[in-house]
Design an enzyme around this catalytic site. Structure first.
Site, PDB file in Angstrom:
ATOM      1  N   ASP A 182      -1.041  65.732  31.143  1.00 41.89           N
ATOM      2  CA  ASP A 182      -0.110  66.840  31.250  1.00 41.89           C
ATOM      3  C   ASP A 182       0.096  67.376  29.827  1.00 41.89           C
ATOM      4  OD1 ASP A 182       2.129  68.454  32.327  1.00 41.89           O
ATOM      5  OD2 ASP A 182       3.365  67.052  31.197  1.00 41.89           O
ATOM      6  N   ASP A 231       3.166  69.891  28.470  1.00 40.87           N
ATOM      7  CA  ASP A 231       4.558  69.964  28.026  1.00 40.87           C
ATOM      8  C   ASP A 231       5.303  68.667  28.335  1.00 40.87           C
ATOM      9  OD1 ASP A 231       5.049  73.139  27.493  1.00 40.87           O
ATOM     10  OD2 ASP A 231       3.673  72.825  29.156  1.00 40.87           O
ATOM     11  N   ASP A 261       4.704  62.939  32.043  1.00 43.55           N
ATOM     12  CA  ASP A 261       6.085  62.598  31.715  1.00 43.55           C
ATOM     13  C   ASP A 261       7.042  62.787  32.873  1.00 43.55           C
ATOM     14  OD1 ASP A 261       5.622  65.488  31.414  1.00 43.55           O
ATOM     15  OD2 ASP A 261       7.722  65.547  30.798  1.00 43.55           O
TER      16      ASP A 261
END
Length: 223
Positions: free
Chosen positions: A19, A21, A179
């Site tokens: 991922d 961001d 995240d």
């Protein structure tokens, strides 16, 4: 240089998918500036960086929608405000954005070991290359997918399966690194191994609650 011992999360892994961001980069300062710029342009109250941290992860349109609800302006034309946000973000997508500690070392270690590296983000495709190039990490990625590249986005597993197929790697030999619960759900549904970092954007919830296969405090632990 990577150590000779491989992290257990990487055993048998041929493709590591990240991922963006909240996993590789802290982009909230620039995203918040663009959100506030769009709201200010339309004579709406600004929301600030702190709350934007809990809104990131579902794409820019959802980010703008959350901002409108927060300022009591949900009746405003979402398309208009979203376009204003995109205009502001295009002007400075990487002015304040930074790579998290340990990221460069992890990417270099994976590349050195011959692991193919991909990126899947819900961020619009147009912003991916400028940000990666500005941070000088673009050369690590064999393939990148933005949130508008396919009909569905994370937590749907389709982007992960598409990337694995394009790169010729079976899902069982793939690792999804993220995240948020969306990353972990997408990875699990795609048949990927999942690894989470706890420092990113997960709507104020601990990512460990999503039960990833592995949690590391820093991607530097993969070196």
């Amino acid at each position: 240089m990577p150590s000779s011992a491989i992290h257990p999360a990487l055993e048998g892994i041929r493709l590591a998918v990240f991922d963006l961001d909240g996993t590789l980069i802290d982009s909230v300062p620039d995203l918040a500036a663009a959100v506030d710029g769009a709201l200010c342009e339309l004579r709406l109250p600004e929301v600030g960086e702190a709350v934007v941290r809990d809104w990131v992860g579902n794409g820019s349109r959802k980010l703008v929608e959350r901002a409108l609800y927060a300022v009591g302006a949900q009746d405003r034309d979402l398309d208009e405000v979203h376009e204003a946000f995109l205009r502001h973000y295009r002007q400075a997508p990487c002015r304040l954005t930074q790579v998290y500690p340990g990221v460069r070392e992890a990417l270099e270690a994976l590349a050195t070991r011959g692991v193919t590296i991909g990126l899947i983000t819900n961020k619009p495709t147009a912003f991916i290359a400028p940000i990666l190039e500005s941070l000088e990490i673009e050369h690590y990625f064999a393939l990148t997918l933005g949130g508008d590249a396919l009909p569905t986005r994370k937590p749907d597993p389709a982007p992960l399966l598409h990337l694995a197929d394009r790169l010729g790697v079976a899902p069982s030999a793939c690792l999804m690194v993220g995240d948020s619960r969306h990353d972990i759900e997408a990875g699990r549904r795609a048949g990927f191994r999942t690894l989470a970092v706890p420092y990113g954007y997960n709507h104020g919830e601990p990512v460990a609650a999503s039960e990833p296969d592995v949690v590391v405090e820093s991607l530097g632990e993969l070196v």
